[in-house]
Design a protein around this motif. Structure first.
Motif, mmCIF file in Angstrom:
data_model
loop_
_atom_site.group_PDB
_atom_site.id
_atom_site.type_symbol
_atom_site.label_atom_id
_atom_site.label_comp_id
_atom_site.label_asym_id
_atom_site.label_seq_id
_atom_site.Cartn_x
_atom_site.Cartn_y
_atom_site.Cartn_z
ATOM 1 N N VAL A 140 -1.533 -69.666 29.915
ATOM 2 C CA VAL A 140 -1.419 -69.009 28.611
ATOM 3 C C VAL A 140 0.045 -68.765 28.260
ATOM 4 O O VAL A 140 0.467 -68.958 27.109
ATOM 5 C CB VAL A 140 -2.219 -67.690 28.601
ATOM 6 N N THR A 141 0.838 -68.336 29.247
ATOM 7 C CA THR A 141 2.270 -68.118 29.012
ATOM 8 C C THR A 141 2.942 -69.404 28.559
ATOM 9 O O THR A 141 3.733 -69.422 27.603
ATOM 10 C CB THR A 141 2.958 -67.604 30.295
ATOM 11 N N LEU A 142 2.629 -70.501 29.236
ATOM 12 C CA LEU A 142 3.264 -71.774 28.909
ATOM 13 C C LEU A 142 2.760 -72.347 27.587
ATOM 14 O O LEU A 142 3.514 -72.969 26.836
ATOM 15 C CB LEU A 142 3.034 -72.776 30.044
ATOM 16 N N LEU A 143 1.470 -72.147 27.292
ATOM 17 C CA LEU A 143 0.941 -72.601 26.001
ATOM 18 C C LEU A 143 1.620 -71.876 24.846
ATOM 19 O O LEU A 143 2.001 -72.492 23.842
ATOM 20 C CB LEU A 143 -0.573 -72.381 25.946
ATOM 21 N N SER A 144 1.774 -70.575 24.977
ATOM 22 C CA SER A 144 2.436 -69.825 23.911
ATOM 23 C C SER A 144 3.915 -70.183 23.841
ATOM 24 O O SER A 144 4.523 -70.187 22.764
ATOM 25 C CB SER A 144 2.261 -68.314 24.112
ATOM 26 N N SER A 145 4.504 -70.532 24.983
ATOM 27 C CA SER A 145 5.911 -70.932 24.975
ATOM 28 C C SER A 145 6.099 -72.256 24.249
ATOM 29 O O SER A 145 7.164 -72.523 23.684
ATOM 30 C CB SER A 145 6.446 -71.038 26.407
ATOM 31 N N ALA A 146 5.062 -73.103 24.266
ATOM 32 C CA ALA A 146 5.135 -74.363 23.529
ATOM 33 C C ALA A 146 5.269 -74.092 22.035
ATOM 34 O O ALA A 146 6.099 -74.686 21.340
ATOM 35 C CB ALA A 146 3.893 -75.206 23.812
ATOM 36 N N LEU A 147 4.449 -73.176 21.525
ATOM 37 C CA LEU A 147 4.533 -72.803 20.113
ATOM 38 C C LEU A 147 5.855 -72.113 19.827
ATOM 39 O O LEU A 147 6.537 -72.418 18.839
ATOM 40 C CB LEU A 147 3.361 -71.880 19.761
ATOM 41 N N GLY A 148 6.255 -71.184 20.704
ATOM 42 C CA GLY A 148 7.510 -70.464 20.509
ATOM 43 C C GLY A 148 8.711 -71.381 20.521
ATOM 44 O O GLY A 148 9.650 -71.218 19.733
ATOM 45 N N GLY A 149 8.697 -72.378 21.404
ATOM 46 C CA GLY A 149 9.819 -73.311 21.482
ATOM 47 C C GLY A 149 9.949 -74.175 20.244
ATOM 48 O O GLY A 149 11.068 -74.432 19.764
ATOM 49 N N TRP A 150 8.816 -74.636 19.728
ATOM 50 C CA TRP A 150 8.835 -75.468 18.523
ATOM 51 C C TRP A 150 9.360 -74.664 17.333
ATOM 52 O O TRP A 150 10.253 -75.105 16.602
ATOM 53 C CB TRP A 150 7.431 -76.004 18.257
ATOM 54 N N LEU A 151 8.812 -73.457 17.153
ATOM 55 C CA LEU A 151 9.232 -72.624 16.025
ATOM 56 C C LEU A 151 10.688 -72.196 16.152
ATOM 57 O O LEU A 151 11.440 -72.176 15.172
ATOM 58 C CB LEU A 151 8.328 -71.389 15.930
ATOM 59 N N ALA A 152 11.113 -71.865 17.380
ATOM 60 C CA ALA A 152 12.508 -71.480 17.587
ATOM 61 C C ALA A 152 13.445 -72.641 17.306
ATOM 62 O O ALA A 152 14.531 -72.466 16.745
ATOM 63 C CB ALA A 152 12.710 -70.975 19.015
ATOM 64 N N GLY A 153 13.039 -73.848 17.681
ATOM 65 C CA GLY A 153 13.854 -75.020 17.391
ATOM 66 C C GLY A 153 13.997 -75.249 15.900
ATOM 67 O O GLY A 153 15.093 -75.559 15.407
ATOM 68 N N TYR A 154 12.909 -75.084 15.184
ATOM 69 C CA TYR A 154 12.947 -75.224 13.734
ATOM 70 C C TYR A 154 13.874 -74.173 13.117
ATOM 71 O O TYR A 154 14.705 -74.486 12.253
ATOM 72 C CB TYR A 154 11.531 -75.087 13.172
ATOM 73 N N LEU A 155 13.749 -72.931 13.570
ATOM 74 C CA LEU A 155 14.615 -71.866 13.058
ATOM 75 C C LEU A 155 16.078 -72.113 13.421
ATOM 76 O O LEU A 155 16.981 -71.806 12.636
ATOM 77 C CB LEU A 155 14.169 -70.515 13.600
ATOM 78 N N ALA A 156 16.312 -72.687 14.603
ATOM 79 C CA ALA A 156 17.694 -72.979 15.019
ATOM 80 C C ALA A 156 18.327 -73.998 14.082
ATOM 81 O O ALA A 156 19.542 -73.956 13.828
ATOM 82 C CB ALA A 156 17.707 -73.500 16.456
ATOM 83 N N ASP A 157 17.525 -74.934 13.554
ATOM 84 C CA ASP A 157 18.037 -75.898 12.579
ATOM 85 C C ASP A 157 18.287 -75.245 11.223
ATOM 86 O O ASP A 157 19.094 -75.740 10.433
ATOM 87 C CB ASP A 157 17.039 -77.052 12.391
ATOM 88 N N ARG A 158 17.624 -74.125 10.956
ATOM 89 C CA ARG A 158 17.724 -73.473 9.646
ATOM 90 C C ARG A 158 18.719 -72.313 9.627
ATOM 91 O O ARG A 158 19.464 -72.156 8.658
ATOM 92 C CB ARG A 158 16.340 -72.949 9.220
ATOM 93 N N ILE A 159 18.748 -71.494 10.686
ATOM 94 C CA ILE A 159 19.583 -70.283 10.647
ATOM 95 C C ILE A 159 20.641 -70.253 11.750
ATOM 96 O O ILE A 159 21.428 -69.318 11.809
ATOM 97 C CB ILE A 159 18.724 -68.999 10.731
ATOM 98 N N GLY A 160 20.638 -71.240 12.652
ATOM 99 C CA GLY A 160 21.679 -71.296 13.669
ATOM 100 C C GLY A 160 21.175 -71.114 15.081
ATOM 101 O O GLY A 160 20.183 -70.417 15.320
ATOM 102 N N ARG A 161 21.884 -71.764 16.027
ATOM 103 C CA ARG A 161 21.469 -71.741 17.432
ATOM 104 C C ARG A 161 21.673 -70.365 18.066
ATOM 105 O O ARG A 161 20.801 -69.864 18.787
ATOM 106 C CB ARG A 161 22.269 -72.769 18.241
ATOM 107 N N VAL A 162 22.827 -69.756 17.829
ATOM 108 C CA VAL A 162 23.166 -68.500 18.501
ATOM 109 C C VAL A 162 22.242 -67.370 18.063
ATOM 110 O O VAL A 162 21.771 -66.576 18.888
ATOM 111 C CB VAL A 162 24.637 -68.123 18.236
ATOM 112 N N ARG A 163 21.975 -67.306 16.768
ATOM 113 C CA ARG A 163 21.117 -66.223 16.268
ATOM 114 C C ARG A 163 19.714 -66.305 16.866
ATOM 115 O O ARG A 163 19.134 -65.289 17.282
ATOM 116 C CB ARG A 163 21.031 -66.282 14.743
#
Length: 429
Positions: free
Chosen positions: A74-97
């Motif tokens: 369950v931890t890893l499944l949710s991390s899959a969603l979190g990683g995808w969304l975080a990557g998308y946000l990193a392209d939109r608002i920046g890596r460091v933030r």
């Protein structure tokens, strides 16, 4: 300006040794490196806390191995969603933030795990922790890939990746100390409570770590042209093949790793009759091997290429898992084999960050890399649960080796279908 300095340093250096990167780092590079390394170290510590207390929770809450493995899944499944969304946000608002947000997130929910009153509550909290856990790797890996010149990219990300082994070691040390001075029903709670420590890293990130020039220019260009990426653009025809192959690659890479690392502590206790404290030295051998594997893997990624690294380590990892779990040997021999097991089962990770960063264009690097890596996490997350359930009809060692063999076979196959990217220059496209 920072990029110009990087280019001059790169042109002026011909040193290809393992530590060349550290000698030639600029101040921004060095700050980024230590910020990401510390983040990944503490991320690894938080994740590895649960595998270390599985045996305790099975005894305290009377859950079977399959159910206990479900919390990892369950931890890893949710991390899959979190990683995808975080990557998308990193392209939109920046890596460091995004890196800052994800570190605070997983630290907070690790702390709450200490107050779980039953297994159902713990699963929910581990799922929420996983969202930040997946996002932290994505933001940090993309940040490092863009902050360090291509010549040292493998070594830089390999050194950062080695922080996972350090975090694992910290978790084992916490376990050894806390289970020595506290009863098990209290010790596991203190382990999770101390998992909140990574939140303090955000103060360093906010003050010292800068957004890479290539990321700033890429986002500015996308806004100017009205071409900011969508969440689904990585599935468009021009990039779809890369997305699918890297996702398959990641399933193999991570399925094998999690099948092994989740259950090795329990394997030592259930099939080698070791106590929690008694197994510490054997886990230490695996962890030291992992640490060295990350460093050497990063160096090899720059020296022999990304694909040769993955071919070599997938074969080595498959063989070592079979030896460790299936070959009868003394405890002394088992301790010795732990080092190469950790070395091969972890070292290929050092090439994944640079490899994926070089396969995706800058405007899609966060979302593409985030999806591919964390899709592998999500599917690979099934492996610990399946190992747990399968161990009810066969020995735990056999179950571990079966799933590890399938995973490393997938890693080898996907590598054969992807191109070599060593030395690729990243651009603000």
């Amino acid at each position: 300006m920072a990029q110009e300095v990087n280019d001059k340093v790169a042109l002026g250096s011909t040193d290809s040794g393992l530590v060349a990167m550290f000698r030639n780092m600029t101040v921004p590079e060095r700050r980024t490196f230590w910020g990401c390394a510390a983040g990944w170290t503490l991320d690894g510590m938080d994740f590895m806390l649960y595998p270390l207390v599985i045996g305790t929770l099975i005894a305290l809450w009377q859950v079977d191995r399959g159910t206990a493995g479900l919390a990892v899944t369950v931890t890893l499944l949710s991390s899959a969603l979190g990683g995808w969304l975080a990557g998308y946000l990193a392209d939109r608002i920046g890596r460091v933030r995004v890196l800052q947000i994800t570190i605070v997130w997983f630290s907070f929910f690790s702390f709450l795990c200490a107050y779980a009153q039953n297994f159902d509550q713990l699963i929910v909290l581990r799922a929420l922790l996983g969202l930040g856990f997946g996002g932290e790797w994505t933001a940090g890996a993309v940040l490092m890939a863009e902050a360090v010149r291509g010549k040292y990219r493998g070594r830089a990300l390999g050194s950062v990746q080695s922080g996972w082994a350090v975090g694992w070691g910290l978790a084992v040390m916490l376990q050894a100390v806390l289970f020595s001075v506290l009863p098990p029903e209290q010790a596991w709670r203190w382990m999770f409570a101390l998992g909140a420590l990574p939140a303090f890293l955000v103060f360093f990130l906010r003050r010292y770590v800068e957004e890479p020039d290539i990321s700033v220019k890429g986002r500015a260009l996308a806004i100017e042209q009205g071409t900011q990426p969508s969440l689904w653009e990585i599935f468009s025809p021009g990039i779809l093949k890369t997305t699918l192959l890297t996702a398959l690659f990641s399933v193999g890479a991570q399925g094998g790793y999690y099948a092994v690392t989740t259950w090795v502590p329990t394997f030592l206790r259930a099939e080698r009759d070791m106590t929690v404290v008694g197994s510490t030295g054997y886990l230490a051998s695996v962890i030291v091997g992992s640490f060295v594997g990350y460093l050497v893997g990063g160096w090899l990624a720059d020296r022999i290429g990304r694909r040769n690294l993955f071919f070599t380590f997938s074969i080595g990892a498959m063989g070592l898992v079979l030896i460790y779990t299936q070959v009868p040997m003394s405890n002394a021999a088992l301790w010795a084999v732990g080092f190469p097991l950790g070395f091969f089962a972890s070292g290929y990770y050092s090439g994944i960050g640079p490899f994926f960063a070089e396969l995706f264009p800058t405007r899609l690097r966060g979302s593409g890399q985030g999806f591919a890596f964390n899709f592998g996490r999500g599917i690979g997350a099934l492996f610990p649960t399946l190992v747990g359930f399968l161990s009810s009809s066969m020995t735990l060692g056999v179950a571990i080796s079966l799933f590890a063999a399938v995973a490393y076979g997938l890693l080898f196959f996907a590598t054969a279908l992807l191109p070599e990217t060593q030395g690729k220059v990243l651009k603000a496209d």
